[in-house]
Design a protein around this motif. Structure first.
Motif, mmCIF file in Angstrom:
data_model
loop_
_atom_site.group_PDB
_atom_site.id
_atom_site.type_symbol
_atom_site.label_atom_id
_atom_site.label_comp_id
_atom_site.label_asym_id
_atom_site.label_seq_id
_atom_site.Cartn_x
_atom_site.Cartn_y
_atom_site.Cartn_z
ATOM 1 N N PHE A 169 0.832 -1.204 0.000
ATOM 2 C CA PHE A 169 0.000 0.000 0.000
ATOM 3 C C PHE A 169 0.866 1.252 0.000
ATOM 4 N N LEU A 170 1.942 1.237 0.751
ATOM 5 C CA LEU A 170 2.822 2.412 0.776
ATOM 6 C C LEU A 170 3.417 2.681 -0.601
ATOM 7 N N ASN A 171 3.742 1.605 -1.294
ATOM 8 C CA ASN A 171 4.268 1.777 -2.651
ATOM 9 C C ASN A 171 3.232 2.357 -3.588
ATOM 10 N N PHE A 178 1.769 11.323 -2.623
ATOM 11 C CA PHE A 178 1.786 10.807 -1.266
ATOM 12 C C PHE A 178 0.884 11.640 -0.364
ATOM 13 N N PRO A 179 -0.290 11.149 -0.027
ATOM 14 C CA PRO A 179 -1.110 11.892 0.918
ATOM 15 C C PRO A 179 -0.548 11.744 2.332
ATOM 16 N N PHE A 895 3.368 5.493 -12.117
ATOM 17 C CA PHE A 895 2.551 4.290 -12.230
ATOM 18 C C PHE A 895 3.182 3.180 -11.411
ATOM 19 N N ILE A 896 2.401 2.184 -11.127
ATOM 20 C CA ILE A 896 2.890 1.034 -10.382
ATOM 21 C C ILE A 896 2.400 -0.211 -11.101
ATOM 22 N N ALA A 897 3.249 -1.218 -11.179
ATOM 23 C CA ALA A 897 2.895 -2.404 -11.963
ATOM 24 C C ALA A 897 2.922 -3.648 -11.092
ATOM 25 N N PHE A 898 1.988 -4.535 -11.370
ATOM 26 C CA PHE A 898 1.907 -5.806 -10.669
ATOM 27 C C PHE A 898 1.879 -6.912 -11.701
ATOM 28 N N ALA A 912 7.023 -3.402 -10.354
ATOM 29 C CA ALA A 912 7.838 -2.298 -10.846
ATOM 30 C C ALA A 912 7.115 -0.990 -10.604
ATOM 31 N N THR A 913 7.896 0.082 -10.601
ATOM 32 C CA THR A 913 7.320 1.421 -10.523
ATOM 33 C C THR A 913 8.016 2.292 -11.547
ATOM 34 N N GLY A 914 7.421 3.421 -11.849
ATOM 35 C CA GLY A 914 8.057 4.306 -12.815
ATOM 36 C C GLY A 914 7.205 5.522 -13.107
ATOM 37 N N THR A 915 7.659 6.306 -14.084
ATOM 38 C CA THR A 915 6.908 7.484 -14.491
ATOM 39 C C THR A 915 6.794 7.527 -16.008
ATOM 40 N N VAL A 916 5.768 8.228 -16.456
ATOM 41 C CA VAL A 916 5.571 8.398 -17.897
ATOM 42 C C VAL A 916 6.549 9.446 -18.391
ATOM 43 N N LEU A 917 7.248 9.125 -19.464
ATOM 44 C CA LEU A 917 8.201 10.073 -20.028
ATOM 45 C C LEU A 917 7.617 10.808 -21.211
#
Lengths: 1174, 361
Positions: A169-171, A178-179, A895-898, A912-917
């Motif tokens: 959940f933290l991820n 991040f609220p 984004f976060i991937a499962f 994995a995690t990442g950002t849109v470029l």
């Protein structure tokens, strides 16, 4: 709780009172003293050198820069009332989530709720409302919760420890902005040992801080008392919640969204009876959050899909904040609203209000055990509801018979018609809200109360009328097609008269203006549609009022603009209700009309363009017809008027704005200097130069002064002193300059952005303040904090059938372009806790923006030369690029991937995690391709290659490409060979061996597989088990298959055939010419001629003497041999002994060393242990 | 999918569709005409759109009367070239690029060839002197330029224009309410392949008229010779009135090549243009009637802030644009008349448009 008992009471520094004042005074005094000292001896407080000053400045600047943030613009500031903050209670099962919510709600509202079903909104304070949601253990719910939560209460079971869900959940939180997070440790009562408890707390805190930030708030809840947490602890927590402030998050700052707190299926029952699987019409309710929700927007419901909202209506706030400003909330104002859990009392509908009355607090207080309600004060509304319930007749009967006056000030008619305009709700907000909320609950039975206002909404009336008018007009048009031209002329004439006759009235009498602005006979604004007529009309006008003054003419323009409503109507009005379809119909009508008129004879292109409304010439230039259309500017009145629009000549001359010297510049550069002239005003330029002049003068003055002083003192002081003084002065100047520069820049930076944002915010707030709510909604949509009812059409039936209040529903607004799909380039990193690396073309389930979806990612990396090379697997600890087909999301979104979002996985589910470029329609990722061929014919450095290509065309494509042999000889493809198709001629830098392999290295463009599959978890009965596409590995595992083995890839025994070489033969003639050392010698066994053979085959017989000698020699040889052997043996033995001895010594040495090391380590360990113990 | 009929406001629709990402279908394009279907300039415009975008799909039926356009991503890019043809001016194309340019992936640098000055479209000078300052107010300060490399008059054109447009992550909301007072008047009187006397005559008349109102009138005479002068003769005048608050109002007239013979003297042209400028000034507003639509579009594309603009007389084109803006972006403007100055104030809340094509590092 008693573990701190033994400790002595900590000293508390007094913050108020006599002692504090004394301390303050002392501090101030010290400061003053310092200041005085500074004034007395300023030199002690400055930098000793310019260099040091610069350094110091640099340091402060660095610190400053670290501190500076790009200001985040909070768009919620324009809200009328902020929506309730969403407080999400998250944690693994059995951790105490429900208990916490129950305790908190009890603390806030004195309500005792049994179960938590769906969001619960409460009024927590004078200015704060909270919506509590419980997040269950499903990953989908966790993702959706993370997207809407303003504050997360993260529950951790201290008796068990951190669980995977918490970190997952933290991820998720990290990727979606991040609220605020408050950690809560529960189950602390299971620790009997105080010391252990303390240790555990510390351990948890450290980890928690590491995960969130140093100093993040962590609460400790000890055991349960009567199934609830201790009152004091909950009270403290509640206090923390009510003072928490929230940072705006980027995504939510730019996207409107609604967290649904109520669900309703409005499908026709009859339809459902016939076809239970029919698409549903549903209504979702909730507060608008984020930014303005615009009714035309496309929205995404995570877990379901993209939808177009059918209608959005604002409803009175079901859980309003108290109106009066009081110190504390009274019991009645502590409202609770939870329609999904059937806890609240009142539900609002578009056309009805439901009053839900709990049974336990009966009207005659039958069960007095309930301590939550004090039914002493009975509001008007409550009495009304009771009256209603007591009446003998059914509602229908009543309605048929009469109108009931319920309120003294206002009459409300109950009727069956279910139409009520939007505006009514918007306006009647307060009245309805207060009256209905005031009503107190009585029984559990729900009864529907339908009401409609007698007074019809003025705007609606207006629009109705308009529609009628329009229709009428259309009818007229239709009927009078033949005489249209004539009529129009007439109308126009009329208009002209009207306008000229009563110019005064025009401004006052709106109706006439309205007539004037009727789109069908608009005069000046309506353009080329009836240009001809216009011109004609112009003529008529001129004939009629040749002597019309400019003023009248001018008034005409004035009247044009007079009525904004009409202008707005002219632009938007006619299509208010159904824009596109209606428009097309209209156009079609026109289309037929035109055909009628122009039948038989083909018109010229120009005429037609002008005639048919939808095929006009497309130009933004505004064409004034002719000179006569323009006003006559020579008339003195008009001239006087227009002169007011110019800067007066005297002003110009005074300020020097008349730029005669500009011309020179312009002459030099024929074009391109216009812009410069505007931006860089000459005015400022002059000023600048003056300033600089002044500066110069000042400097000069200073110099002079210095000189003067020097002159005075120069006699007594020596040259060194002078020099030093000069230096010092210059140093000081330097420092001053640096300081000034830094300060000014600081101001600029701080000022610019923030001021701008502030100003803009003020403008935003003010702009529509005074507008009618109906128009306001049209201009800006539904502002934040408004409770809305959103209607959807044709929603899959599963959404409604399998609706479960425990799973959050979000309506996320999509900005333009975000509804489309395309190629998305991202920067992606495998999560460090995921055990495997990720494989290209394996499906991944992602959460990005509002959406959750499954897609296939292709990984790539950027080489130094800028080439995007495809990667089969992600790097282990590095970011790499990923490309996939998915929804277009603004660059910078995380984004976060499962791999698997089901709950059947024990290990960490985040892949994995990442950002849109970057977004694009195509992507440029390549993969290495080696084409292999064999040489067929080798001529010196040229060689023909076979097997690389199949046709001449392919060769032609690669002509000139560099090729290489395995041995490293480089070459180039020259030309296709004529005979075997695909063969080609190539040249190399050296002669190629026939056994070499030649290869061509190229790059092949690969496209990721276009696969996009939204996660439809809300459309399932079992919301946890959503099965997307499986990876190949998964499938193989399930079917018990192994990865296929390529035959070529298998290693086998290499069989090498011994090559047989034919012996070298040198011709005799050549042999004869060779020098001796090169001549082939007579090899043994080589038979040269017949005589030799005879000679060789002859038997040799030895003489006895000879034989004896030979024997002797033989024996001697053997003896010598033996001697040598013996010697060898002895030597070997000796060396072996030596070696053994050596080994022994070595062994002893090593052992000793080892022992030493051990001892050392032990000592060290002991020493450390002592330290840690201390 | 939005559906429209006819070729009117063709560019508006294509541009709005590209920006909003919504596909459109246009039917009945000149279906009753002698030559039905799209014209060469419209086809050329579509080709230009195809050049600066990626992934857009354009389908035209065999007669050319129906068009389906599915927009892609705006790419922009350097060293692009486009042949604009002889039917419409270069401005027709540049106006389109101006709307798309700020939201492209890369800054646009394009060279267009064709007609620089004609009567049907705005001249490239007006675009440069009036439209660009307006766009600059929206936060596109640096790198926005139009350079006239060669001038080309109708019918044969031969002009060449270099257009550069930077990209922005987001626009900036504007408050163009204060129109100020006219500070000065500038202009260009140009002549190609005709006697330089033409431009001088135009200039003198216009200046004579305008000097009555303000002393600060400067009109440059711009005569072209040789290769820079294009393929056809022509002359004209572009005037710009600048206010104290930096607003620009423009007027322009083109002496058509036929006009040289048709008896309209250069003096007439000068007078006409001057009067047209006065008319613009009389109408008021912070943006002249040619550029209203562009300013309104940019207001819509602003972040979610209030933008305000004061406009004079609303043209038919602008009205249709407002309707299109509502269709594509769902934005309704608040329209308030100002009785005193006889102008209209348009107010809208931006849609929070972001440059989606731009790539982060």
């Amino acid at each position: 709780m008693d573990f701190t008992k033994d400790k002595k009471k900590v000293h508390r520094v007094s913050k108020a009172g006599a002692k504090a004042n004394k301390k303050k005074a002392a501090k101030l005094k010290k400061l003053e003293q310092n200041e005085a000292l500074r004034n007395k001896n300023p030199k002690a407080f400055v930098y000793s050198s310019a260099h040091a000053a610069l350094k110091g400045q640099r340091r402060t600047l660095d610190l400053e820069q670290k501190r500076v943030n790009l200001p985040v613009i909070d768009r919620s500031g324009t809200a009328i009332e902020t929506p309730p903050y969403v407080v999400a209670v998250v944690g693994p099962p059995q951790v105490g989530k429900t208990t916490l919510i129950r305790s908190l709600i009890k603390n806030y509202t004195r309500h005792s709720i049994q179960e938590v079903k769906g969001p619960i909104t409460i009024v927590a304070g004078k200015k704060r409302r909270l919506t509590f949601i419980e997040c269950n253990n499903d990953l989908n719910s966790m993702i959706d919760t993370a997207k809407v939560a303003d504050l997360v209460l993260l529950l951790i079971d201290a008796s068990y420890g951190f669980e995977m869900e918490t970190f997952e959940f933290l991820n998720v939180l990290k990727t979606h902005g991040f609220p605020k997070v408050i950690g809560i440790l529960t189950h602390l009562d299971s620790f009997k040992n105080n010391k252990k408890l303390k240790k555990t707390k510390k351990r948890f805190k450290d980890r928690f801080w590491h995960e969130i930030y140093q100093g993040a708030k962590l609460f400790y809840l000890s055991g349960l008392i009567h199934g609830k947490y201790p009152k004091v602890e909950i009270h403290n927590l509640a206090r923390f919640i009510s003072v928490a402030n929230f940072i705006p998050l980027t995504w939510r700052n730019t996207h409107p969204f609604v967290h649904v707190d109520r669900f309703e299926d409005t499908t026709d029952q009859e339809l459902l009876r016939n076809n239970p699987k029919a698409d549903r019409n549903i209504c979702l309710y909730g507060y608008v959050r984020g930014t303005y929700l615009k009714p035309h927007m496309k929205v995404h419901i995570p877990g379901s899909g993209d939808y177009q909202m059918k209608s959005v209506t604002s409803l009175p706030d079901p859980c309003p904040l108290p109106n009066e400003r009081k110190k504390t909330l009274n019991e009645k104002e502590r409202l609770l609203y939870a329609p999904m859990g059937d806890i609240g009392n009142i539900q609002y509908d578009k056309d009805a209000v439901y009053v839900n009355i709990p049974q336990r607090n009966g009207r005659s207080t039958e069960d007095s055990d309930d301590d939550e309600y004090d039914s002493e004060s009975q509001g008007i509304g409550e009495g009304m509801v009771k009256n209603l319930r007591d009446s003998k007749y059914t509602l229908d009967e009543k309605m048929k018979n009469s109108e009931i006056t319920l309120f003294s000030d206002r009459s409300i008619k109950f009727s069956n018609s279910d139409e009520l305009s939007d505006k009514d709700y918007y306006d009647s907000d307060n009245e309805d809200g207060t009256t209905t909320t005031a009503s107190k609950p009585d029984t559990r039975n729900r009864r529907k109360v339908k009401f409609i206002d007698l007074k019809k909404n003025p705007t609606e009336m207006g629009s109705d009328d308009e529609d009628d008018d329009d229709k009428m007009d259309e009818d007229e048009e239709d009927s009078d097609d033949d005489s249209e031209d004539q009529e129009e002329e007439d109308e126009l004439e009329d208009d002209g008269k009207l306008h000229f006759e009563d110019e005064e009235d025009d401004s006052d009498n709106e109706k006439e203006v309205l007539d004037y602005y009727d789109p069908d006979n608009v005069y000046n604004i309506k353009g080329s549609d009836d240009e001809d007529e216009d011109e004609e009309d112009d003529n008529v006008e001129e004939e009629e009022v040749e002597s019309a003054k400019w003023k009248e003419n001018f008034k005409f323009t004035k009247s044009n603009i007079n009525s904004s409503v009409n202008l707005a109507k002219l632009i938007y009005g006619d299509r208010d209700s159904n824009k596109n379809s209606k428009k097309e119909e209209e156009e079609e009508e026109e289309f037929f009309k035109v055909k009628k008129g122009g039948f038989g004879s083909l018109k010229l292109k120009k005429d037609q363009d002008a005639d048919s409304g939808y095929n006009q010439v497309d130009t933004s230039k505004y064409h004034r017809d002719v000179l006569k259309d323009l006003n006559d500017f020579t008339s003195p009145d008009l001239k006087e008027f227009i002169l007011k629009k110019f800067v007066s000549k005297t002003d110009l001359l005074n300020t020097g704005l008349v730029g005669t010297d500009d011309h020179d510049n312009e002459d030099k550069v024929l074009f391109g200097d216009f812009e410069d002239l505007e931006t860089g005003e000459k005015f400022s330029g002059n000023k600048k130069s003056e300033d600089s002049d002044e500066e110069d003068e000042e400097e000069e003055n200073e110099d002079e002064e210095n000189e003067d002083k020097e002159g005075e003192e120069g006699k007594s002081e020596n040259i060194y002193d002078k020099e030093r003084k000069k230096n010092r002065n210059s140093k000081e100047e330097k420092i001053k300059k640096i300081n000034a520069k830094v300060e000014s820049e600081e101001k600029d930076w701080a000022g610019d952005l923030n001021d701008q944002a502030k100003k803009q915010r003020e403008i935003n707030q003010k702009e529509f303040e005074n507008d009618d709510a109906f128009y306001r909604q049209q201009y800006e949509g539904f502002p934040i904090g408004v409770y809305v009812r959103i209607e959807f059409e044709r929603i899959p039936c599963e959404f409604s059938d399998y609706f479960d209040p425990l799973y959050p529903i979000i309506i996320g607004g999509l900005l333009s372009n975000e509804e489309n799909l395309g190629m998305v380039n991202v920067s992606i990193k495998k999560h460090r806790w995921h055990k495997k690396i990720l494989k290209s073309n394996d499906p991944l389930t992602m959460s990005m923006g509002w959406r959750r979806f499954q897609t296939i990612v292709m990984y790539s990396t950027k080489d130094i030369n800028g080439r995007n090379r495809m990667l089969k697997y992600t790097p282990e600890h590095m970011h790499c690029h990923g490309s996939f087909y998915g929804p277009l999301t603004p660059p910078g979104t995380g984004f976060i991937a499962f791999n698997n979002i089901n709950n059947n996985q024990a290990s960490f589910r985040v892949n994995a995690t990442g950002t849109v470029l970057d977004l694009d329609s195509t992507i440029d990722v390549v993969k290495k391709l080696k084409l292999v061929g064999q040489p067929t014919k080798i001529l010196k450095k040229t060689c023909f290659v076979h097997g690389m290509f199949n046709s001449k065309l392919e060769v032609a494509k690669f002509q000139g490409a560099t090729i290489r042999t395995v041995s490293g000889i480089r070459g180039q493809i020259k030309k296709a060979a004529s005979h075997p198709d695909g063969d080609f001629r190539a040249t190399f830098e050296d002669k190629v061996l026939a056994s070499d392999i030649i290869f061509l290295r190229t790059w092949y463009k690969v496209q990721p597989i276009k696969f996009y599959n939204p996660v439809t978890s809300l459309l399932q009965r079992n919301k946890i088990q959503w099965q997307g596409m499986k990876t190949v590995g998964q499938l193989r595992y399930e079917k018990g298959l192994r990865a296929p083995v390529k035959e070529d890839s298998v290693y086998g025994e290499v069989e090498r055939v011994q090559k047989k070489y034919t012996p070298l033969q040198i011709p005799n003639s050549l042999q004869a010419e060779l020098p001796f050392h090169l001549k082939p010698k007579n090899q043994s066994g080589k038979i040269l001629n017949e005589s030799d053979r005879l000679l060789r085959n002859r038997v040799k017989v030895q003489e006895p003497e000879e034989k004896r000698v030979k024997d002797l020699i033989q024996r001697l040889k053997i003896i010598k041999q033996r001697k040598i052997e013996k010697e060898d043996e002895r030597r070997q033995l000796k060396s072996q002994q030596l070696q053994e001895k050596h080994d022994k010594q070595e062994k002893v040495r090593l052992e000793r060393q080892k022992e030493q090391k051990k001892r050392k380590a032990k000592l060290q360990a002991l020493g450390k242990g002592k330290k840690t113990k201390n | 999918m939005l559906k429209y009929q006819g070729c009117t406001h063709f560019r508006q629709r294509i541009i709005c569709a590209t920006l909003s990402g919504r596909p459109i279908k246009i039917t009945n394009i000149r279906d009753e005409d002698e030559k039905p279907g799209l014209r060469d300039f419209e086809a050329s415009f579509l080709r230009l759109i195809d050049k600066v975008t990626n992934g857009s799909k354009i389908e035209i039926n065999t007669t050319g009367t129906a068009l389906t356009y599915i927009p892609g991503i705006i790419m922009g890019g350097k060293s692009l070239t486009h042949e604009c043809g002889q039917s419409r001016g270069i401005s027709y194309f540049v106006e389109g690029l101006l709307c798309l340019g700020p939201f492209a992936k890369a800054a646009i640098d394009i060279t267009l060839t064709g007609i620089t000055n004609n009567d049907l479209d705005l001249t490239i000078d007006t675009l440069r002197t009036t439209t660009l300052p307006i766009i600059r107010k929206f936060g596109l300060e640096e790198g926005l330029s139009i350079k006239v490399l060669k001038r080309g008059a109708p019918p044969n054109g031969g002009g060449m224009v270099n257009f550069k447009c930077p990209i922005v992550p987001q626009l900036r909301a504007v408050q163009l309410v204060d129109e100020g007072k006219i500070r000065r008047i500038r202009g260009i009187a140009y002549a190609t392949r005709v006697s330089p006397q033409f431009s001088n005559r135009v200039l003198d008349t216009a200046k004579g008229l305008l000097l009555e109102f303000t002393p600060d009138v400067y009109i440059s005479s711009d005569h072209y010779r040789g290769t820079e002068s294009g393929l056809s003769p022509g002359y004209g005048l572009t005037l710009v009135a600048e206010t104290t608050t930096g607003c620009c109002l423009s007027a322009e007239c083109m002496g058509s090549s036929s006009g040289i013979d048709s008896g309209e003297s250069p003096e007439d042209l000068g007078k006409k243009t001057a009067l047209a400028l006065l008319e613009e000034i009389l109408n008021g507003g912070c943006v002249d009637s040619h550029n209203q639509s562009l300013a309104l579009l940019f207001m819509v594309l602003c972040p979610e802030d209030i933008s305000k603009i004061r406009l004079g007389k609303i043209t038919e084109y602008t009205m249709e644009y407002l309707r299109h803006l509502r269709d594509f972006f769902g934005v309704t403007f608040k329209i308030e008349p100002d009785q005193d100055s006889k102008t209209v104030i348009f107010t809208c809340l931006g849609i929070g448009f972001k440059n989606m094509a731009r790539s982060t590092f």
